[in-house]
Design a protein around this motif. Structure first.
Motif, PDB file in Angstrom:
ATOM      1  N   LEU A  21      33.434  35.705  49.046  1.00  0.00           N
ATOM      2  CA  LEU A  21      34.599  36.587  49.281  1.00  0.00           C
ATOM      3  C   LEU A  21      35.912  35.814  49.224  1.00  0.00           C
ATOM      4  O   LEU A  21      36.967  36.384  48.978  1.00  0.00           O
ATOM      5  CB  LEU A  21      34.495  37.227  50.673  1.00  0.00           C
ATOM      6  N   ARG A  22      35.794  34.512  49.475  1.00  0.00           N
ATOM      7  CA  ARG A  22      36.978  33.653  49.507  1.00  0.00           C
ATOM      8  C   ARG A  22      37.823  33.805  48.231  1.00  0.00           C
ATOM      9  O   ARG A  22      39.050  33.846  48.292  1.00  0.00           O
ATOM     10  CB  ARG A  22      36.490  32.207  49.629  1.00  0.00           C
ATOM     11  N   ASP A  23      37.129  33.956  47.102  1.00  0.00           N
ATOM     12  CA  ASP A  23      37.845  34.052  45.811  1.00  0.00           C
ATOM     13  C   ASP A  23      38.742  35.277  45.741  1.00  0.00           C
ATOM     14  O   ASP A  23      39.656  35.335  44.923  1.00  0.00           O
ATOM     15  CB  ASP A  23      36.834  34.130  44.654  1.00  0.00           C
ATOM     16  N   TYR A  24      38.416  36.294  46.533  1.00  0.00           N
ATOM     17  CA  TYR A  24      39.196  37.552  46.446  1.00  0.00           C
ATOM     18  C   TYR A  24      40.129  37.751  47.643  1.00  0.00           C
ATOM     19  O   TYR A  24      40.671  38.829  47.825  1.00  0.00           O
ATOM     20  CB  TYR A  24      38.248  38.766  46.372  1.00  0.00           C
ATOM     21  N   ALA A  25      40.287  36.701  48.447  1.00  0.00           N
ATOM     22  CA  ALA A  25      41.025  36.876  49.708  1.00  0.00           C
ATOM     23  C   ALA A  25      42.443  37.403  49.488  1.00  0.00           C
ATOM     24  O   ALA A  25      43.000  38.075  50.348  1.00  0.00           O
ATOM     25  CB  ALA A  25      41.055  35.569  50.488  1.00  0.00           C
ATOM     26  N   SER A  26      43.035  37.107  48.321  1.00  0.00           N
ATOM     27  CA  SER A  26      44.400  37.577  48.075  1.00  0.00           C
ATOM     28  C   SER A  26      44.433  38.786  47.137  1.00  0.00           C
ATOM     29  O   SER A  26      45.511  39.264  46.772  1.00  0.00           O
ATOM     30  CB  SER A  26      45.235  36.448  47.456  1.00  0.00           C
ATOM     31  N   ASP A  27      43.284  39.265  46.732  1.00  0.00           N
ATOM     32  CA  ASP A  27      43.225  40.405  45.801  1.00  0.00           C
ATOM     33  C   ASP A  27      43.737  41.676  46.498  1.00  0.00           C
ATOM     34  O   ASP A  27      43.233  42.071  47.558  1.00  0.00           O
ATOM     35  CB  ASP A  27      41.773  40.586  45.350  1.00  0.00           C
ATOM     36  N   ALA A  28      44.730  42.300  45.877  1.00  0.00           N
ATOM     37  CA  ALA A  28      45.384  43.452  46.520  1.00  0.00           C
ATOM     38  C   ALA A  28      44.393  44.591  46.756  1.00  0.00           C
ATOM     39  O   ALA A  28      44.455  45.270  47.787  1.00  0.00           O
ATOM     40  CB  ALA A  28      46.558  43.924  45.667  1.00  0.00           C
ATOM     41  N   ASP A  29      43.464  44.802  45.815  1.00  0.00           N
ATOM     42  CA  ASP A  29      42.521  45.923  45.982  1.00  0.00           C
ATOM     43  C   ASP A  29      41.566  45.671  47.147  1.00  0.00           C
ATOM     44  O   ASP A  29      41.319  46.544  47.972  1.00  0.00           O
ATOM     45  CB  ASP A  29      41.714  46.141  44.698  1.00  0.00           C
ATOM     46  N   LEU A  30      41.028  44.442  47.178  1.00  0.00           N
ATOM     47  CA  LEU A  30      40.132  44.134  48.305  1.00  0.00           C
ATOM     48  C   LEU A  30      40.910  44.241  49.619  1.00  0.00           C
ATOM     49  O   LEU A  30      40.426  44.827  50.593  1.00  0.00           O
ATOM     50  CB  LEU A  30      39.517  42.735  48.174  1.00  0.00           C
ATOM     51  N   GLN A  31      42.111  43.722  49.597  1.00  0.00           N
ATOM     52  CA  GLN A  31      42.918  43.760  50.825  1.00  0.00           C
ATOM     53  C   GLN A  31      43.113  45.190  51.316  1.00  0.00           C
ATOM     54  O   GLN A  31      43.015  45.473  52.512  1.00  0.00           O
ATOM     55  CB  GLN A  31      44.275  43.103  50.569  1.00  0.00           C
ATOM     56  N   GLN A  32      43.351  46.082  50.365  1.00  0.00           N
ATOM     57  CA  GLN A  32      43.576  47.477  50.765  1.00  0.00           C
ATOM     58  C   GLN A  32      42.299  48.085  51.361  1.00  0.00           C
ATOM     59  O   GLN A  32      42.329  48.757  52.394  1.00  0.00           O
ATOM     60  CB  GLN A  32      44.041  48.262  49.544  1.00  0.00           C
ATOM     61  N   GLU A  33      41.181  47.819  50.690  1.00  0.00           N
ATOM     62  CA  GLU A  33      39.908  48.355  51.203  1.00  0.00           C
ATOM     63  C   GLU A  33      39.598  47.746  52.582  1.00  0.00           C
ATOM     64  O   GLU A  33      39.080  48.404  53.477  1.00  0.00           O
ATOM     65  CB  GLU A  33      38.762  48.025  50.229  1.00  0.00           C
TER      66      GLU A  33
END
Ligand code: CRA
Length: 715
Positions: free
Chosen positions: A404-416
Motif C-alpha cells: 500500500l505504501r506505493d499508493y500512499a499519496s494517490d488521490a483516489d486511494l486517499q479519497q476512498e
C-alpha cells in the motif's frame, strides 16, 4: 395474510475470560496458530463470571457481575467424558515400590475438572485447533463419612463448594493477590491440563522416550507455572522415571513468556499457603531449589547476596515462592514481549539470571491478528485494501500490506481511505449519542485512549491535557477559536475494583466531561466522552472510527502494549511515548508518521532522582490546581489524586512529560488540518503494521522456541 418475522434479539456478548492485554494476546495467537496450520492446543479456565461489567453511576465506576453463560454458549462443546480429578491439601507419605522409596500424596480434597472445548478454525485452511477450558464440578467421590453420620446437608453444601474454583476471574491485571482461591484456580487448571496432555500422549505411546519431541509447553506469564512442578511430580512420583530423567524432560518441554516489567508485579506464593494446599509440590520446589543453589555455589562461590536474590524461595517476614525464578530455573527459554522489555529483563528485572544463562533469554515482540482487527472489525477498510493490493492474500500473508505504501499519496486511494474513516466515525458517533446523548461532529478529530486504567498508562496525563485545551479555548478570541481543530476525546477502560486512584481518574473524566460538554462557549471545539464497559466488542467499534490514539505510558512501564498495533492496522495515527513495542513501531513506520513524546526509558531514572526539583511547565501546575481547587467539583475527593502528581511525588512523571505531551498534541492538530498529509500518514501506518501481526510472533515461537513445523490438514 400475516407474516411472522423472526429476528434474533441479540448477538452473544463477550466472554471476557481475561483482564486485558495478556489474555487478548493469547486469543490473537490462537487465531494465528490455527491459520498457520500449527498443531496446537490452548488451555484455560471456564470462569462463570468473567471480567466484571463496568457501569457508571454519577461518574463513579461500579462493578457488576457478568454472568455471560446466562443464555448458554453456542460455541462450546461440553465434553462430559473428558474429566479429571484434581487433588488439594492432604499429606505426603512414603511408599516402597520395587525396592525404591517413593512419595505418595494423599489428598484432603478432590474436585472434578470437566472439559469444555472451543474450536478455533483457521482462516483459509481446514485446520481447526482447540481451546480447552476447565470447569470445576463436585467430585464423583462421595464423602461417605458425612452421609453416614446423618450430616447430609453439609455433605451436599461441601460438594457445591467445589464449583467455586472456576466461578470468578480475579480482576487485577498486574498485581498479584496471594489468595488461596487464586492458587487453587491456578493449580486446578494446570493439573487438569497436564493430566489431559499426558493421557493423550499415553494413548499412542508406551513410554516417555518421545515426550520431548512431541510436546512443547509455553507458560503464559507465571500464572500457570505450577505446571512445571506438576509434570515433575507426575514423572517422578507416579511414572517413577527417576529425578534426572524427569528433570531433563521438564527442562526440555517448558518455555516461559514474561509480560511484566516491574519486579513488584512478579507473583509470589507464601510458603505456608503452598505447603497446605499442595504439600508435595512444595517439597519438589525445595528439592529443585537445593540443586539450583548448589549450582550457584559452584559458579559464584560464597556470593550469598546473589544466592538470596536468585533463590526460588524468598526469605523474609512472609517466606514465599518466587514463581518467576522458578520458571526461569526450569524453562529452556525465557521470552520478553518486545525489544525494550527484553533489554529491561536483561539489565534490571532478571539481571542475575541473564548473567548466568544469557542464551536462555529472547524476545518475541507481540502481535495481533489482522483477521479480527481489520477483517472483522473494519470490513470497509478490508475491501479498500484488497482492491488496491489486487488480492485478499494479505489476510493470510500480512507482509503484502507493505504494498500500500506505493499508493500512499494517490488521490483516489486517499479519497476512498477517508470515506472508510467517515463511515466508521459515523458508526461510532451514533454509538456515542446513544450512550451519552452527546452529539459529536464528524469533522472533529476523534482522539482515543482505551485500555485498562492505570497510573502508569497515564490517562490522567490525557485528562490534564484536555483541561489545558479547554482552558485555552475559554481564553481565546473569535479569530483564534476559528483556528482550533475540533476534538472528540474518547476515554474508556476499567479500573481494578480495589484500585482507588484509578477509580478517581474515571470520576475525573466524568467531572471534566460534565463541564466541557455543557459549556456553550466551547460547542463542537471540544467534547469528552467516557465509554463505559470497555471490552473487545467496544474496541471493534471504536478503533476503526478513531483518527488518533494515545499510548502514553511512562517509558519503561509497558512491557509491550498491543492496543497500539490494532490502531496502527486501522490507519489511526499514534500519539505515543517510546515505550514497549512502540519503539519497534517507530522503526517500521518512521517517527515522522506519528507523534512521539516524553522521556525515553534511559532518561526516566535520572528524572525520578530529581524528585521535586524536576522541571514542570506552568501549564501543568495550573491544570492540577484547577482540579485541586474544585473547578470540576468534588474538591476533597480529587485531593489525593492531585497528590500523586505534585510535590515531588510524581512517580509516573506526568509533570516532566507535560510540555512534550502538549507539543505532540499541537503537532497532531497541525497535521490534521492538512488532510492529504494526514491520510498519507494513515495509509503508511496501515502499510507498516505487518510486523505487528501475531502471525509473525507465532512463526518466531514455532521456529525459535518450540521447534515445530506447520502440519496441514490432509483433507
Ligand atoms: N497487562 C503488559 O502490561 C502487554 C501484555 C501482553 C501485560 C502489556 O504491556 O502488552 O501483558 N502484562 O504481553 C501482564 O498481563 C501479567 O502481566 C498486560 O496486559
Amino acid at each position: 395474510m400475516s407474516c411472522l418475522v423472526f429476528s434474533l434479539p441479540f448477538k452473544e456478548g463477550d466472554a471476557a475470560l481475561g483482564n486485558g492485554g495478556l489474555a487478548r494476546l493469547s486469543a490473537c495467537q490462537m487465531d494465528s496458530l490455527a491459520t498457520l496450520d500449527f498443531p496446537a492446543w490452548g488451555y484455560g479456565l471456564r470462569y462463570q463470571y468473567g471480567l466484571f461489567r463496568q457501569i457508571i453511576v454519577d461518574g463513579f465506576q461500579h462493578e457488576q457481575p457478568d454472568y455471560w453463560l446466562n443464555f448458554g454458549n453456542p460455541w462450546e462443546i461440553e465434553r462430559v467424558q473428558v474429566s479429571y480429578a484434581v487433588k488439594f491439601y492432604g499429606t505426603v507419605e512414603e511408599e516402597v515400590s520395587n525396592g525404591s522409596n517413593y512419595k505418595v500424596w494423599i489428598p484432603g480434597e478432590t474436585v472434578e475438572a470437566v472439559a469444555y472445548d472451543n474450536p478455533i478454525p483457521g482462516y483459509g485452511t481446514r485446520n481447526a485447533i482447540n481451546l480447552r477450558l476447565w470447569a470445576a464440578k463436585p467430585s464423583g467421590q462421595y464423602d461417605l463419612e458425612s452421609y453416614n453420620t446423618g450430616d447430609y446437608i453439609n455433605a451436599v453444601v461441601n460438594r457445591q463448594k467445589a464449583e467455586i474454583i472456576s466461578n470468578v476471574l480475579y480482576p487485577d491485571d498486574r498485581s498479584y493477590q496471594g489468595k488461596e482461591l487464586r492458587l487453587k484456580q491456578q493449580y486446578f487448571f494446570v493439573s487438569a491440563s497436564i493430566q489431559d496432555i499426558i493421557r493423550r500422549f499415553k494413548d499412542v505411546h508406551d513410554n516417555f522416550d518421545e515426550f520431548t519431541e512431541k510436546i512443547a509447553l509455553q507458560i503464559n506469564d507465571t500464572h500457570p507455572s505450577l505446571a512445571i512442578i506438576e509434570v515433575m511430580r507426575v514423572l517422578f512420583d507416579e511414572e517413577h522415571l527417576g529425578w534426572d530423567k524427569a528433570w531433563d524432560i521438564v527442562c526440555k518441554i517448558f518455555s516461559f513468556t514474561t509480560h511484566t516489567v516491574q519486579p513488584e508485579g512478579l507473583e509470589k506464593i507464601p510458603v505456608d499457603l503452598m505447603g497446605s494446599l499442595l504439600p508435595r509440590h512444595l517439597q519438589i520446589i525445595y528439592d529443585i531449589n537445593y540443586k539450583f543453589m548448589e549450582e550457584l555455589k559452584k559458579k559464584f562461590g560464597q556470593d550469598y547476596s546473589r544466592h538470596a536474590r536468585m533463590s526460588i524461595v524468598e526469605e523474609g517476614a512472609v517466606k514465599s515462592i518466587r514463581m518467576a525464578n522458578l520458571s526461569i530455573v526450569c524453562c529452556h527459554k525465557v521470552n520478553g514481549v518486545s525489544r525494550v522489555h527484553f533489554e529491561l529483563l536483561k539489565t534490571r528485572v532478571f539481571k542475575d539470571f541473564y548473567d548466568l544463562w544469557p542464551l536462555k533469554f529472547q524476545y518475541k515482540t507481540n502481535g495481533v491478528t489482522q483477521r479480527r482487527w481489520i477483517v472483522v472489525s473494519n470490513p470497509s477498510l478490508c475491501a479498500v485494501i484488497s482492491k488496491w493490493l489486487g488480492t485478499e492474500a494479505w489476510v493470510r500473508n500480512i507482509d503484502l500490506l507493505a504494498g500500500l505504501r506505493d499508493y500512499a499519496s494517490d488521490a483516489d486511494l486517499q479519497q476512498e481511505w477517508r470515506m472508510v474513516k467517515k463511515i466508521n466515525k459515523m458508526r461510532l458517533a451514533e454509538y456515542i449519542e446513544t450512550l451519552s446523548g452527546v452529539k459529536v461532529s464528524l469533522d472533529a478529530m476523534f482522539d482515543v485512549q482505551i485500555k485498562r486504567i492505570h497510573e502508569y498508562k497515564r490517562q490522567l496525563l490525557n485528562v490534564l491535557g484536555i483541561i489545558h485545551r479547554y482552558d485555552c479555548i475559554k481564553s481565546m478570541n473569535e479569530s483564534d477559536r476559528r483556528k482550533v481543530v475540533p476534538r472528540v476525546c474518547i476515554i474508556g477502560g476499567k479500573a481494578a475494583p480495589g484500585y482507588e486512584i484509578a477509580k478517581k481518574i474515571i470520576k475525573l473524566c466524568h467531572a471534566v466531561a460534565e463541564k466541557v460538554n455543557n459549556d456553550p462557549g466551547v460547542g463542537d471545539l471540544l467534547k469528552l466522552i467516557f465509554i463505559p464497559d470497555y471490552n473487545v466488542s467496544v474496541a471493534e467499534l471504536v478503533i476503526p472510527g478513531s483518527d488518533l490514539s494515545q499510548h502514553v505510558s511512562t517509558a519503561g512501564h509497558e512491557a509491550s502494549g498491543t492496543g497500539s498495533m490494532k490502531f496502527l492496522m486501522n490507519g489511526c495515527l499514534l500519539l505515543a511515548t517510546a515505550d514497549g513495542s512502540t519503539v519497534e513501531i517507530i522503526e517500521e513506520i518512521g517517527a515522522d508518521n506519528m507523534f512521539l513524546l516524553g522521556a525515553r526509558v534511559s532518561e526516566v531514572p535520572a528524572l525520578r532522582d530529581q524528585g521535586a526539583s524536576v522541571r514542570v511547565p506552568l501549564q501543568f501546575v495550573r491544570v492540577v490546581r484547577m482540579v485541586r481547587d474544585g473547578y470540576f467539583g468534588f474538591k476533597d475527593y480529587f485531593e489525593s489524586l492531585c497528590d500523586t502528581v505534585e510535590n515531588g511525588k510524581d512517580f509516573y512523571l506526568l509533570g516532566a512529560d507535560f510540555a512534550s505531551y502538549l507539543e505532540a498534541q499541537a503537532a497532531a492538530d497541525l497535521a490534521f488540518v492538512n488532510q492529504e498529509k494526514w491520510t498519507r500518514m494513515s495509509i503508511l501506518s496501515t502499510s507498516g503494521s505487518g510486523r505487528f501481526s501475531s502471525d509473525r510472533t507465532i512463526e518466531e515461537y514455532a521456529e525459535q522456541t518450540w521447534g515445530i513445523e506447520p502440519c496441514k490438514c490432509p483433507f
